[in-house]
Design a protein around this motif. Structure first.
Motif, PDB file in Angstrom:
ATOM      1  N   THR A 250       0.802  -1.230   0.000  1.00 23.27           N
ATOM      2  CA  THR A 250       0.000   0.000   0.000  1.00 23.27           C
ATOM      3  C   THR A 250       0.831   1.274   0.000  1.00 23.27           C
ATOM      4  N   ASP A 251       2.155   1.208   0.070  1.00 22.23           N
ATOM      5  CA  ASP A 251       2.961   2.409   0.221  1.00 22.23           C
ATOM      6  C   ASP A 251       3.249   3.146  -1.082  1.00 22.23           C
ATOM      7  N   GLY A 252       2.837   2.590  -2.219  1.00 19.19           N
ATOM      8  CA  GLY A 252       3.124   3.217  -3.498  1.00 19.19           C
ATOM      9  C   GLY A 252       1.861   3.675  -4.204  1.00 19.19           C
ATOM     10  N   ILE A 253       1.506   2.991  -5.284  1.00 16.07           N
ATOM     11  CA  ILE A 253       0.348   3.360  -6.101  1.00 16.07           C
ATOM     12  C   ILE A 253      -0.925   3.462  -5.263  1.00 16.07           C
ATOM     13  N   ARG A 254      -1.092   2.619  -4.248  1.00 14.68           N
ATOM     14  CA  ARG A 254      -2.342   2.582  -3.482  1.00 14.68           C
ATOM     15  C   ARG A 254      -2.334   3.488  -2.247  1.00 14.68           C
ATOM     16  N   LEU A 255      -1.234   4.209  -1.994  1.00 17.35           N
ATOM     17  CA  LEU A 255      -1.108   4.934  -0.734  1.00 17.35           C
ATOM     18  C   LEU A 255      -2.219   5.952  -0.527  1.00 17.35           C
ATOM     19  N   ASN A 256      -2.546   6.718  -1.538  1.00 21.19           N
ATOM     20  CA  ASN A 256      -3.516   7.798  -1.408  1.00 21.19           C
ATOM     21  C   ASN A 256      -4.933   7.383  -1.780  1.00 21.19           C
ATOM     22  N   LEU A 257      -5.196   6.080  -1.768  1.00 22.69           N
ATOM     23  CA  LEU A 257      -6.521   5.567  -2.093  1.00 22.69           C
ATOM     24  C   LEU A 257      -7.224   5.109  -0.819  1.00 22.69           C
ATOM     25  N   SER A 258      -8.557   5.145  -0.846  1.00 22.73           N
ATOM     26  CA  SER A 258      -9.337   4.622   0.270  1.00 22.73           C
ATOM     27  C   SER A 258      -9.277   3.098   0.268  1.00 22.73           C
ATOM     28  N   SER A 259      -9.786   2.478   1.331  1.00 24.82           N
ATOM     29  CA  SER A 259      -9.795   1.014   1.390  1.00 24.82           C
ATOM     30  C   SER A 259     -10.571   0.424   0.225  1.00 24.82           C
ATOM     31  N   ALA A 260     -11.737   0.978  -0.065  1.00 21.11           N
ATOM     32  CA  ALA A 260     -12.546   0.468  -1.173  1.00 21.11           C
ATOM     33  C   ALA A 260     -11.827   0.650  -2.504  1.00 21.11           C
ATOM     34  N   GLU A 261     -11.150   1.779  -2.670  1.00 18.92           N
ATOM     35  CA  GLU A 261     -10.421   2.024  -3.913  1.00 18.92           C
ATOM     36  C   GLU A 261      -9.229   1.083  -4.041  1.00 18.92           C
ATOM     37  N   ARG A 262      -8.553   0.820  -2.942  1.00 18.77           N
ATOM     38  CA  ARG A 262      -7.406  -0.090  -2.990  1.00 18.77           C
ATOM     39  C   ARG A 262      -7.805  -1.481  -3.476  1.00 18.77           C
ATOM     40  N   LEU A 263      -9.015  -1.899  -3.167  1.00 23.50           N
ATOM     41  CA  LEU A 263      -9.471  -3.215  -3.602  1.00 23.50           C
ATOM     42  C   LEU A 263      -9.666  -3.296  -5.112  1.00 23.50           C
ATOM     43  N   ASN A 264      -9.631  -2.164  -5.798  1.00 22.49           N
ATOM     44  CA  ASN A 264      -9.723  -2.146  -7.253  1.00 22.49           C
ATOM     45  C   ASN A 264      -8.354  -1.993  -7.919  1.00 22.49           C
ATOM     46  N   VAL A 265      -7.293  -2.184  -7.152  1.00 19.86           N
ATOM     47  CA  VAL A 265      -5.937  -2.115  -7.696  1.00 19.86           C
ATOM     48  C   VAL A 265      -5.168  -3.361  -7.274  1.00 19.86           C
ATOM     49  N   THR A 315       8.105   7.311   2.310  1.00 14.41           N
ATOM     50  CA  THR A 315       8.781   8.602   2.308  1.00 14.41           C
ATOM     51  C   THR A 315       9.901   8.683   1.277  1.00 14.41           C
ATOM     52  N   HIS A 316      10.235   7.573   0.629  1.00 12.67           N
ATOM     53  CA  HIS A 316      11.269   7.580  -0.409  1.00 12.67           C
ATOM     54  C   HIS A 316      10.764   8.374  -1.618  1.00 12.67           C
ATOM     55  N   PRO A 317      11.630   9.159  -2.282  1.00 17.09           N
ATOM     56  CA  PRO A 317      11.182   9.971  -3.425  1.00 17.09           C
ATOM     57  C   PRO A 317      10.471   9.178  -4.519  1.00 17.09           C
ATOM     58  N   ALA A 318      10.952   7.978  -4.815  1.00 16.01           N
ATOM     59  CA  ALA A 318      10.302   7.179  -5.867  1.00 16.01           C
ATOM     60  C   ALA A 318       8.912   6.744  -5.440  1.00 16.01           C
ATOM     61  N   LEU A 319       8.744   6.416  -4.161  1.00 16.82           N
ATOM     62  CA  LEU A 319       7.426   5.989  -3.684  1.00 16.82           C
ATOM     63  C   LEU A 319       6.478   7.174  -3.574  1.00 16.82           C
ATOM     64  N   ARG A 320       7.007   8.340  -3.222  1.00 19.51           N
ATOM     65  CA  ARG A 320       6.162   9.538  -3.234  1.00 19.51           C
ATOM     66  C   ARG A 320       5.636   9.798  -4.643  1.00 19.51           C
ATOM     67  N   ALA A 321       6.515   9.625  -5.621  1.00 15.04           N
ATOM     68  CA  ALA A 321       6.109   9.823  -7.014  1.00 15.04           C
ATOM     69  C   ALA A 321       5.032   8.818  -7.412  1.00 15.04           C
ATOM     70  N   ARG A 322       5.197   7.560  -7.027  1.00 22.49           N
ATOM     71  CA  ARG A 322       4.211   6.538  -7.374  1.00 22.49           C
ATOM     72  C   ARG A 322       2.876   6.798  -6.683  1.00 22.49           C
ATOM     73  N   ALA A 323       2.918   7.298  -5.452  1.00 22.54           N
ATOM     74  CA  ALA A 323       1.673   7.592  -4.745  1.00 22.54           C
ATOM     75  C   ALA A 323       0.889   8.697  -5.455  1.00 22.54           C
ATOM     76  N   GLU A 324       1.592   9.741  -5.882  1.00 17.42           N
ATOM     77  CA  GLU A 324       0.926  10.827  -6.621  1.00 17.42           C
ATOM     78  C   GLU A 324       0.372  10.302  -7.941  1.00 17.42           C
ATOM     79  N   LEU A 325       1.146   9.485  -8.617  1.00 12.97           N
ATOM     80  CA  LEU A 325       0.695   8.920  -9.889  1.00 12.97           C
ATOM     81  C   LEU A 325      -0.483   7.981  -9.684  1.00 12.97           C
TER      82      LEU A 325
END
Length: 355
Positions: A250-265, A315-325
């Protein structure tokens, strides 16, 4: 190489798009805009031009990718595609997508595909048990087997795959090697067309390093998986259910998603040394696969190099980038519908308090 996929088809067709940029570009879009031109355009400009279309989603994703990669630093090799309403899949980002990269734990998807391939052929069963000895346990700080403190024990292959893909347990890699040795695993992947997605054998035939892939090949693997072209329907559903679970990364692409949204990734991350990787599928609310992504980054990232060296967290720059993306990827699918024939609707999240 630019790629066009058709969901649910029997073949994956790879070819140059007439209006695309080369694979070495930071982000190629179907409309051929350069990153500099995109930076001068606003979301409002694009909404007025082509509102609510997959082309708009691809342009927004390409711009978001370009900005986040520039902010994070490092060397990126990536592929992101988006499905059109007619089910044809076209790239939004194609940045060194054919470059062979260290996959790290992203290749645990490939390992799981090989195990489930043998399940489909009747050579293994998910309820078949393997022995967990103290000698086979990798006592690192990842996973759960090192925490058991009591060996030997035995678990099912289904449990092995669950720990492999959710908490990314490295001992689970060795347990998979007990039932699919390294050379056989590579043969299974090559037979499915994945010549660069390969593990690295060692002296012990049942052990291996996780090896390499390319962003394009990993994306193709995910697309073909969702299209039902790699495994049986039961094994496909099983694998996607595990990758979409809330216990998965959950620390990358799914970080900024809700629980329900994470289940769609459905997602799988991989990290080691300076590498920070993630690949997966974004589904719409109906469970249809809309976007695949394969993001591989390494090298010197922005910020304090000493701080980033052993930082595998959000908190790693690459993971921050993936979370925003990731937020942008998920929001993009809300505007598009597709006639893709297969859907994998997520079960709604239900919490319990024991009992």
């Amino acid at each position: 190489m630019n790629r066009i996929h058709r969901l649910g088809g029997n073949m994956i067709i790879n070819r140059r798009l007439a209006l695309g940029l080369g694979s070495g570009a930071a982000a190629s879009t179907l409309l051929g805009s350069t990153a500099a031109a995109q930076a001068q355009e606003t979301d409002a400009d694009w909404d007025a031009l082509i509102p609510g279309t997959a082309d708009l989603a691809r342009r927004k994703i390409a711009r978001k990718y370009t900005r986040q990669v520039a902010r994070a630093g490092g060397t990126w090799s990536s592929y992101i595609d988006v499905a059109d309403p007619d089910g044809v899949v076209k790239p939004a980002v194609e940045a060194d997508a054919d470059r062979v990269v260290e996959a790290y734990s992203v290749n645990k998807i490939a390992v799981a595909v090989a195990v489930l391939d043998k399940v489909d052929r009747g050579l293994l069963r998910l309820d078949q048990r393997v022995e967990v000895t103290e000698a086979i346990v990798i006592k690192d700080t990842d996973g759960i087997f090192p925490l058991d403190g009591a060996y030997p024990s035995s678990i099912t292959i289904g449990h092995v795959l669950a720990t492999l893909l959710t908490v990314s347990d490295n001992t689970a890699v060795r347990l998979c090697g007990l039932v699919v040795p390294a050379l056989e695993l590579n043969e299974i992947l090559r037979a499915k067309g994945f010549v660069h997605t390969q593990v690295v054998p060692v002296a012990n035939p049942n052990r291996f390093f996780l090896g390499t892939t390319t962003p394009g090949e990993m994306s193709t693997m995910l697309r073909r998986l969702a299209a039902g072209e790699l495994l049986s329907a039961a094994s496909t559903q099983h694998l996607l259910t595990v990758l979409r679970s809330l216990s998965s990364f959950t620390d990358g692409i799914r970080l900024n998603l809700s629980s329900a949204e994470r289940l769609n990734v459905a997602t799988k991350a991989g990290w080691f040394v300076d590498g920070r990787n993630e690949a997966g599928i974004v589904f719409d609310a109906a469970g249809k696969p809309m976007i695949t992504y394969a993001l591989f980054a390494s090298g010197r990232f922005r910020g304090d190099p000493a701080l980033n060296a052993d930082n595998y967290s959000a908190t790693h720059p690459a993971l921050r980038a993936r979370a925003e993306l990731g937020r942008s990827l998920y929001d993009s699918v809300l505007r598009i519908t597709t006639d893709a024939p297969r859907a994998y609707r997520a079960q709604p999240y239900r919490a319990r308090n024991g009992g």
